[in-house]
Design a protein around this motif. Structure first.
Motif, short mmCIF file in Angstrom:
data_model
loop_
_atom_site.label_atom_id
_atom_site.label_comp_id
_atom_site.label_asym_id
_atom_site.label_seq_id
_atom_site.Cartn_x
_atom_site.Cartn_y
_atom_site.Cartn_z
N ARG A 1 25.49 -13.64 16.25
CA ARG A 1 26.58 -14.54 15.86
C ARG A 1 26.51 -14.76 14.35
NH1 ARG A 1 28.46 -16.94 20.68
NH2 ARG A 1 26.92 -16.89 22.36
N GLN B 1 25.48 -27.18 20.71
CA GLN B 1 26.37 -26.66 19.67
C GLN B 1 27.28 -25.54 20.17
OE1 GLN B 1 26.57 -27.24 15.89
NE2 GLN B 1 26.16 -29.20 16.89
N GLY B 2 27.06 -25.11 21.40
CA GLY B 2 27.90 -24.04 21.95
C GLY B 2 27.55 -22.67 21.43
N LEU B 3 26.29 -22.47 21.04
CA LEU B 3 25.88 -21.20 20.43
C LEU B 3 24.79 -20.46 21.21
CD1 LEU B 3 25.75 -22.41 16.70
CD2 LEU B 3 27.48 -20.92 17.74
N GLU C 1 30.73 -21.35 25.94
CA GLU C 1 30.17 -22.59 26.47
C GLU C 1 31.28 -23.62 26.73
OE1 GLU C 1 27.51 -25.76 27.43
OE2 GLU C 1 27.02 -23.64 27.16
N VAL D 1 35.38 -28.35 21.79
CA VAL D 1 34.52 -28.06 20.64
C VAL D 1 34.55 -29.22 19.65
CG1 VAL D 1 34.28 -26.63 18.57
CG2 VAL D 1 34.55 -25.55 20.79
N THR E 1 33.51 -18.71 16.35
CA THR E 1 32.13 -18.37 16.73
C THR E 1 31.82 -18.81 18.15
OG1 THR E 1 31.50 -18.67 14.42
CG2 THR E 1 29.71 -18.57 16.00
N ARG E 2 32.58 -19.79 18.64
CA ARG E 2 32.30 -20.39 19.94
C ARG E 2 33.34 -20.07 21.01
NH1 ARG E 2 30.39 -23.26 15.76
NH2 ARG E 2 28.51 -24.52 16.03
#
Length: 401
Positions: A278, A16-18, A23, A34, A59-60
């Motif tokens: 985050r 999820q790139g979190l 990422e 994304v 967020t990412r």
């Protein structure tokens, strides 16, 4: 094979790139990655803080800008239709919206005479919005059924694929003919149900890292139901076929069976960064499936803006707080952009959370970044849960910067 909940969360957050910063890289190319990885980016009208389609990539991607979405629409890298909800999706996956469009056309009707007039007008005049059509109906107030006839038909033509959104102006859809929107290289052949189900399974497993059968169907559940398509058996067959081919493998996490790939599991072990909290959108792909959030994170989350005020426990628009691989609480907030004040109505932590110095610093950094993302410069905290933290957090968050 068994996998611990913590390792499952790491694989999930990595995809999820979190799990770590950037990422997907930086800039507009990161936004392409994304949307391709997640499969869709939900579009939402609520603007208490930045709308979901801006909040989720921000967020990412450290240097995300809202104009990047406009650019991707203009260059036809993404298109607008429905996945879990109204969404931007990668144009390379366009053909997998075609069964939904066809199902909509076959299962629902509209005023075809008015539809023909609308299409002909757009053909002659170019892209138009609903406000460009005269209201020939009554002025009743109510739900979807009470919209003016032209707007109702426009939405039908959009869902059925007979019109597409070429761009938005002031958040209003601008409609055009598909041949003016779809790039020439895009495959517009309708996939078989087997191919469509296989695509859904593989894309969801890639987006989520590991997924239950329910997770896999969740991203399309709303629109296939509206289009009166039943994919449950087809998704089950696709999972079984992919396991037989050894493309997928099943693993047990607690009392649930998940599906993943050896490549995705090969990312383990994964390091957790705890330098920042985050702040997630309620419509973030990582938390939109509330059952999944409950199982993987032991986090019972509900968006309370849909509840009457007396029934709200945390606030109108509470945002999940991710710290490392744990969801530690919620923040009900509002950006007052006129005054530049970011108002935190309620900052609530899970009972298991200990607010030590490391977490306090990470929370401060995360909220400060989020405040700046909202074009605000001052933070105002009203209350926290547990209440004894309110004074301490006010001093940290409202201090001079």
């Amino acid at each position: 094979m068994d996998l611990s909940l913590r390792d499952a969360r790491k694989v999930f957050l990595k995809q999820q790139g979190l799990l770590r910063d950037n990422e997907f890289g930086r800039g507009i190319n990161a936004l392409r990655r994304v949307i391709n990885r997640l499969g869709y980016l939900q579009i939402d009208t609520i603007s208490v803080v930045n709308r979901a389609h801006e909040h989720i990539p921000a967020t990412r991607i450290e240097n995300f800008e809202a104009v990047h979405l406009d650019r991707l629409m203009k260059e036809r890298s993404i298109y607008e239709h429905w996945s879990h909800a109204a969404a931007f999706m990668p144009f390379e996956h366009y053909q997998y919206s075609l069964p939904v469009m066809q199902g909509w056309r076959d299962s629902r009707s509209c005023d075809r005479k008015l539809a023909a007039l609308i299409i002909e007008r757009i053909r002659e005049e170019g892209p138009l919005q609903s406000r460009d059509f005269e209201d020939t109906g009554h002025k009743e107030r109510g739900g979807w059924w009470a919209w003016k006839p032209a707007k109702r038909v426009l939405e039908h033509l959009f869902f059925s694929g007979e019109l597409m959104v070429t761009r938005r102006e002031g958040f209003q859809k601008v409609f055009d003919l598909p041949e003016n929107v779809i790039p020439e290289h895009i495959d517009t052949s309708v996939p078989t149900i087997d191919a469509w189900a296989r695509h859904i399974v593989l894309k969801q497993v890639c987006a989520l890292g590991l997924a239950t059968e329910l997770d896999i169907g969740y991203s399309r559940a709303t629109i296939v139901r509206l289009a009166k398509i039943n994919l449950k058996a087809d998704i089950r067959k696709a999972i079984d076929d992919l396991i037989a081919e050894r493309t997928l493998q099943s693993i047990d996490i607690g009392d649930q069976t998940y599906y993943t790939t050896s490549d995705l599991l090969g990312h383990l072990p994964l390091r957790i960064a705890k330098n920042q909290v985050r702040i997630l959108s309620p419509f973030d792909n990582s938390v939109i499936n509330r059952k999944r959030t409950q199982h993987l994170f032991d986090f019972d989350y509900q968006l309370e803006c849909y509840l009457p005020a007396p029934k709200r426990k945390f606030g109108y628009f509470s945002l999940p707080l991710l710290y490392g691989d744990e969801l530690i609480g919620r923040m009900d907030a509002k950006a007052d952009r006129k005054t530049g004040v970011f108002i935190i109505n309620h900052l609530a932590f899970e009972p298991k959370v200990t607010l030590d110095d490391q977490l306090t610093s990470a929370l401060d950094r995360g909220i400060e970044k989020f405040c700046i993302d909202q074009n605000c410069h001052t933070i105002k905290l009203k209350t926290a849960t547990p209440k004894e933290l309110t004074r301490r957090l006010k001093a940290v968050l409202e201090g001079e910067r």
